[in-house]
Motif scaffolding. Structure first.
Motif, PDB file in Angstrom:
ATOM      1  N   LEU A   1      -0.775 -10.398   6.039  1.00 15.88           N
ATOM      2  CA  LEU A   1      -0.295  -9.635   4.892  1.00 15.88           C
ATOM      3  C   LEU A   1       0.915  -8.828   5.324  1.00 15.88           C
ATOM      4  O   LEU A   1       0.907  -8.200   6.390  1.00 15.88           O
ATOM      5  N   ASP A   2       1.962  -8.833   4.504  1.00 17.93           N
ATOM      6  CA  ASP A   2       3.177  -8.098   4.798  1.00 17.93           C
ATOM      7  C   ASP A   2       2.906  -6.597   4.726  1.00 17.93           C
ATOM      8  O   ASP A   2       2.295  -6.104   3.771  1.00 17.93           O
ATOM      9  N   ASP A   3       3.363  -5.835   5.735  1.00 14.37           N
ATOM     10  CA  ASP A   3       3.117  -4.389   5.804  1.00 14.37           C
ATOM     11  C   ASP A   3       3.798  -3.607   4.692  1.00 14.37           C
ATOM     12  O   ASP A   3       3.301  -2.565   4.280  1.00 14.37           O
ATOM     13  N   SER A   4       4.938  -4.077   4.214  1.00 17.45           N
ATOM     14  CA  SER A   4       5.686  -3.312   3.210  1.00 17.45           C
ATOM     15  C   SER A   4       4.884  -3.141   1.928  1.00 17.45           C
ATOM     16  O   SER A   4       5.030  -2.136   1.227  1.00 17.45           O
ATOM     17  N   HIS A   5       4.019  -4.094   1.604  1.00 16.20           N
ATOM     18  CA  HIS A   5       3.193  -3.962   0.409  1.00 16.20           C
ATOM     19  C   HIS A   5       2.171  -2.842   0.567  1.00 16.20           C
ATOM     20  O   HIS A   5       1.830  -2.169  -0.400  1.00 16.20           O
ATOM     21  N   MET A   6       1.689  -2.649   1.774  1.00 11.06           N
ATOM     22  CA  MET A   6       0.713  -1.588   2.009  1.00 11.06           C
ATOM     23  C   MET A   6       1.344  -0.219   1.788  1.00 11.06           C
ATOM     24  O   MET A   6       0.712   0.681   1.249  1.00 11.06           O
ATOM     25  N   VAL A   7       2.596  -0.060   2.178  1.00  7.00           N
ATOM     26  CA  VAL A   7       3.288   1.213   1.979  1.00  7.00           C
ATOM     27  C   VAL A   7       3.483   1.477   0.486  1.00  7.00           C
ATOM     28  O   VAL A   7       3.271   2.599   0.014  1.00  7.00           O
ATOM     29  N   LYS A   8       3.840   0.450  -0.274  1.00  4.16           N
ATOM     30  CA  LYS A   8       4.015   0.612  -1.717  1.00  4.16           C
ATOM     31  C   LYS A   8       2.699   0.989  -2.389  1.00  4.16           C
ATOM     32  O   LYS A   8       2.664   1.863  -3.250  1.00  4.16           O
ATOM     33  N   HIS A   9       1.615   0.338  -1.987  1.00  5.41           N
ATOM     34  CA  HIS A   9       0.306   0.662  -2.548  1.00  5.41           C
ATOM     35  C   HIS A   9      -0.089   2.098  -2.209  1.00  5.41           C
ATOM     36  O   HIS A   9      -0.564   2.840  -3.069  1.00  5.41           O
ATOM     37  N   ALA A  10       0.088   2.485  -0.952  1.00  5.88           N
ATOM     38  CA  ALA A  10      -0.298   3.831  -0.525  1.00  5.88           C
ATOM     39  C   ALA A  10       0.508   4.893  -1.265  1.00  5.88           C
ATOM     40  O   ALA A  10      -0.040   5.918  -1.696  1.00  5.88           O
ATOM     41  N   PHE A  11       1.808   4.670  -1.427  1.00  6.34           N
ATOM     42  CA  PHE A  11       2.624   5.644  -2.151  1.00  6.34           C
ATOM     43  C   PHE A  11       2.178   5.752  -3.604  1.00  6.34           C
ATOM     44  O   PHE A  11       2.033   6.850  -4.137  1.00  6.34           O
ATOM     45  N   ALA A  12       1.946   4.614  -4.240  1.00 10.82           N
ATOM     46  CA  ALA A  12       1.561   4.631  -5.651  1.00 10.82           C
ATOM     47  C   ALA A  12       0.214   5.311  -5.855  1.00 10.82           C
ATOM     48  O   ALA A  12       0.042   6.111  -6.767  1.00 10.82           O
ATOM     49  N   VAL A  13      -0.731   5.040  -4.991  1.00 11.54           N
ATOM     50  CA  VAL A  13      -2.087   5.552  -5.192  1.00 11.54           C
ATOM     51  C   VAL A  13      -2.219   7.021  -4.789  1.00 11.54           C
ATOM     52  O   VAL A  13      -2.867   7.798  -5.491  1.00 11.54           O
ATOM     53  N   TYR A  14      -1.606   7.417  -3.690  1.00  9.53           N
ATOM     54  CA  TYR A  14      -1.804   8.773  -3.187  1.00  9.53           C
ATOM     55  C   TYR A  14      -0.753   9.769  -3.667  1.00  9.53           C
ATOM     56  O   TYR A  14      -1.074  10.899  -4.029  1.00  9.53           O
ATOM     57  N   MET A  15       0.513   9.371  -3.655  1.00  9.51           N
ATOM     58  CA  MET A  15       1.577  10.340  -3.918  1.00  9.51           C
ATOM     59  C   MET A  15       1.912  10.501  -5.395  1.00  9.51           C
ATOM     60  O   MET A  15       2.241  11.600  -5.832  1.00  9.51           O
ATOM     61  N   LEU A  16       1.850   9.441  -6.160  1.00 12.71           N
ATOM     62  CA  LEU A  16       2.254   9.524  -7.564  1.00 12.71           C
ATOM     63  C   LEU A  16       1.417  10.517  -8.373  1.00 12.71           C
ATOM     64  O   LEU A  16       1.988  11.353  -9.086  1.00 12.71           O
ATOM     65  N   PRO A  17       0.086  10.514  -8.295  1.00 10.32           N
ATOM     66  CA  PRO A  17      -0.678  11.523  -9.037  1.00 10.32           C
ATOM     67  C   PRO A  17      -0.375  12.948  -8.575  1.00 10.32           C
ATOM     68  O   PRO A  17      -0.273  13.869  -9.388  1.00 10.32           O
ATOM     69  N   LEU A  18      -0.189  13.127  -7.276  1.00 14.42           N
ATOM     70  CA  LEU A  18       0.113  14.460  -6.752  1.00 14.42           C
ATOM     71  C   LEU A  18       1.473  14.949  -7.236  1.00 14.42           C
ATOM     72  O   LEU A  18       1.609  16.084  -7.718  1.00 14.42           O
ATOM     73  N   VAL A  19       2.475  14.094  -7.140  1.00 15.09           N
ATOM     74  CA  VAL A  19       3.831  14.485  -7.555  1.00 15.09           C
ATOM     75  C   VAL A  19       3.883  14.757  -9.060  1.00 15.09           C
ATOM     76  O   VAL A  19       4.460  15.754  -9.498  1.00 15.09           O
ATOM     77  N   LEU A  20       3.283  13.889  -9.869  1.00 21.41           N
ATOM     78  CA  LEU A  20       3.306  14.116 -11.319  1.00 21.41           C
ATOM     79  C   LEU A  20       2.510  15.358 -11.715  1.00 21.41           C
ATOM     80  O   LEU A  20       2.884  16.061 -12.659  1.00 21.41           O
TER      81      LEU A  20
END
Length: 149
Positions: free
Chosen positions: A67-86
């Protein structure tokens, strides 16, 4: 690339259901750390992963996927950071632009968190996994003793 060796547990048409071997979190502390405690509490359920192969595989066969690592970073940002930032953005907008009282700022932060969760959930569904087959291991035959050896 993240690589994992999985075992084919069942075949449904062209789709094979794969299962990963569970790994212990660590063995250095003999079960005194939080990782092993949580692993013992929640690590009993085995999950299968459906995958369509171009070649024929058999039940019991081992397959190495990557599995490509870049997808894991996108998933982690979307799941963890987006609710916090919004949540923070909604509370700051309520405080600065609308001069809302504190209880409305809290409600705005909670609604921003839920909005971020909903956006993250839809975004994670739209992300595609780039899974590649690295190796299909041959089925190993059991070793038997031959008379005379």
């Amino acid at each position: 690339m993240i690589e994992q060796t999985l075992t084919v547990v069942s075949i449904d048409g062209a789709t094979a259901h794969l299962e990963a071997q569970q790994k212990k979190a660590c063995e250095g502390c003999n079960g005194r750390c939080g990782s092993q405690v949580f692993g013992k509490l929640f690590g009993t359920a085995k999950k299968t992963f459906p995958y369509q192969f171009e070649t024929v595989v058999a039940v019991g066969q081992k397959v190495t996927l990557a599995l490509d690592d870049s997808h894991m970073v996108k998933h982690a940002f979307a799941v963890y950071m987006l609710p916090l930032v919004l949540g923070l953005v909604f509370s700051l907008i309520a405080a600065e632009f609308f001069s809302a009282p504190e209880w409305l700022q809290i409600i705005a932060a909670i609604s921003g968190g839920f909005t971020g969760f909903a956006v993250a959930k839809s975004r994670v569904k739209s992300l595609k996994h780039d899974i590649k087959v690295i190796k299909i291991h041959p089925i190993s035959l059991p070793l038997t003793q031959i008379d005379g050896d």
